[in-house]
Design an enzyme around this catalytic site. Sequence first.
Site, PDB file in Angstrom:
ATOM      1  N   VAL A   1       0.860  -1.172   0.000  1.00  0.00           N
ATOM      2  CA  VAL A   1       0.000   0.000   0.000  1.00  0.00           C
ATOM      3  C   VAL A   1       0.903   1.230   0.000  1.00  0.00           C
ATOM      4  O   VAL A   1       1.858   1.304   0.779  1.00  0.00           O
ATOM      5  CB  VAL A   1      -0.925   0.026   1.239  1.00  0.00           C
ATOM      6  CG1 VAL A   1      -1.860   1.235   1.177  1.00  0.00           C
ATOM      7  CG2 VAL A   1      -1.717  -1.261   1.348  1.00  0.00           C
ATOM      8  N   CYS A   2       0.597   2.165  -0.910  1.00  0.00           N
ATOM      9  CA  CYS A   2       1.340   3.422  -0.952  1.00  0.00           C
ATOM     10  C   CYS A   2       2.831   3.131  -1.157  1.00  0.00           C
ATOM     11  O   CYS A   2       3.209   2.324  -1.993  1.00  0.00           O
ATOM     12  CB  CYS A   2       1.050   4.216   0.325  1.00  0.00           C
ATOM     13  SG  CYS A   2       1.484   5.964   0.268  1.00  0.00           S
ATOM     14  N   THR A   3       3.687   3.767  -0.355  1.00  0.00           N
ATOM     15  CA  THR A   3       5.134   3.617  -0.546  1.00  0.00           C
ATOM     16  C   THR A   3       5.678   2.311   0.013  1.00  0.00           C
ATOM     17  O   THR A   3       6.889   2.091  -0.015  1.00  0.00           O
ATOM     18  CB  THR A   3       5.879   4.794   0.095  1.00  0.00           C
ATOM     19  OG1 THR A   3       5.453   4.924   1.460  1.00  0.00           O
ATOM     20  CG2 THR A   3       5.595   6.085  -0.647  1.00  0.00           C
TER      21      THR A   3
END
Length: 321
Positions: free
Chosen positions: A107-109
């Site tokens: 998720v995300c970075t």
Amino acid sequence: MPPRDVLVVLYDGVQSLDVTGPFEVFSAVRRFPGRTGYDVRTVSPGGAPVRTNSGLTLVPDGRLEDAGPGADTTVIVPGGQYSADRAPRVTDWLRAHGGRAGRLVSVCTGSLLLAEAGLLDGLRATTHWAACERMARDYPAVRVEAEPIYVRDGRVATSAGVTAGIDLALALVEEDLGRDLALTIARHLVVFLRRPGNQAQFSAQLSAQTARREPLRDVQQWITEHPGEDLSVEALAARAALSPRHFARAFQAETGVTPGRYVERVRVEHARRLLEDSRDGIAAIARACGYGTPEALRRAFVRALGQPPAEYRRRFGPGSA
């Protein structure tokens, strides 16, 4: 069937919503009698409590070092504020154990941690829009796709910033347990089950910069409010009281995209909303969005979303569940 294992990896500086969003989706399955749910566990290096980037303290269920994912395990790596040298225990664990997991999800970075561990080499992947350039620069073996909200490549799934993790988690529940249950969970969480993975991270307005000069800002607003009108460079230049050549140069310089590209994004976005929320025919939607013919709309949709309007409506339109 026994519950499916979901392992969420925590570390200091993790983004709390990247953890709790997917956690709530997978945990929600247990609320429905007769459904085989997920056994969701959190782990951290040494089993120590972690402090999120917003200041919350999360207490994990166990030690990362004791976790051994199997073929039925989904490993979730949330994003957060970190550099590779701040999370070596996480990347070392991923390098040693990530290949055994049935599914790897970021998720995300969190995708940067997967990339650092070498688990995205040769694969398509995405991340938060602000980290896409860094990801492409630091991990050239990864095929970075900057626009989608999530990308699936085999057993690996990567998502964009924060709420895109919820979209991806819902897609995984749909894959495991069916669309009806995923839709019910989405309703309980008051989110949409309509965002396909290849939907852009931003709307047309957010993905382009806002022009500094008022005439150009007014033209941007006009395009958004009148997608079915004549939006040729000549017509837009006349609204801005500029020559077509000057308008095209100024628009791209101030927004970062050409007038034609901006118009196409707005029109596709408007058509997508009509396909999702109305029962208008494809021909009527094509006219309302300025395409004129269903074939022109079809070509634009395939370019932008990888599927024709009829297929998009079948998946995400009224009554699609």
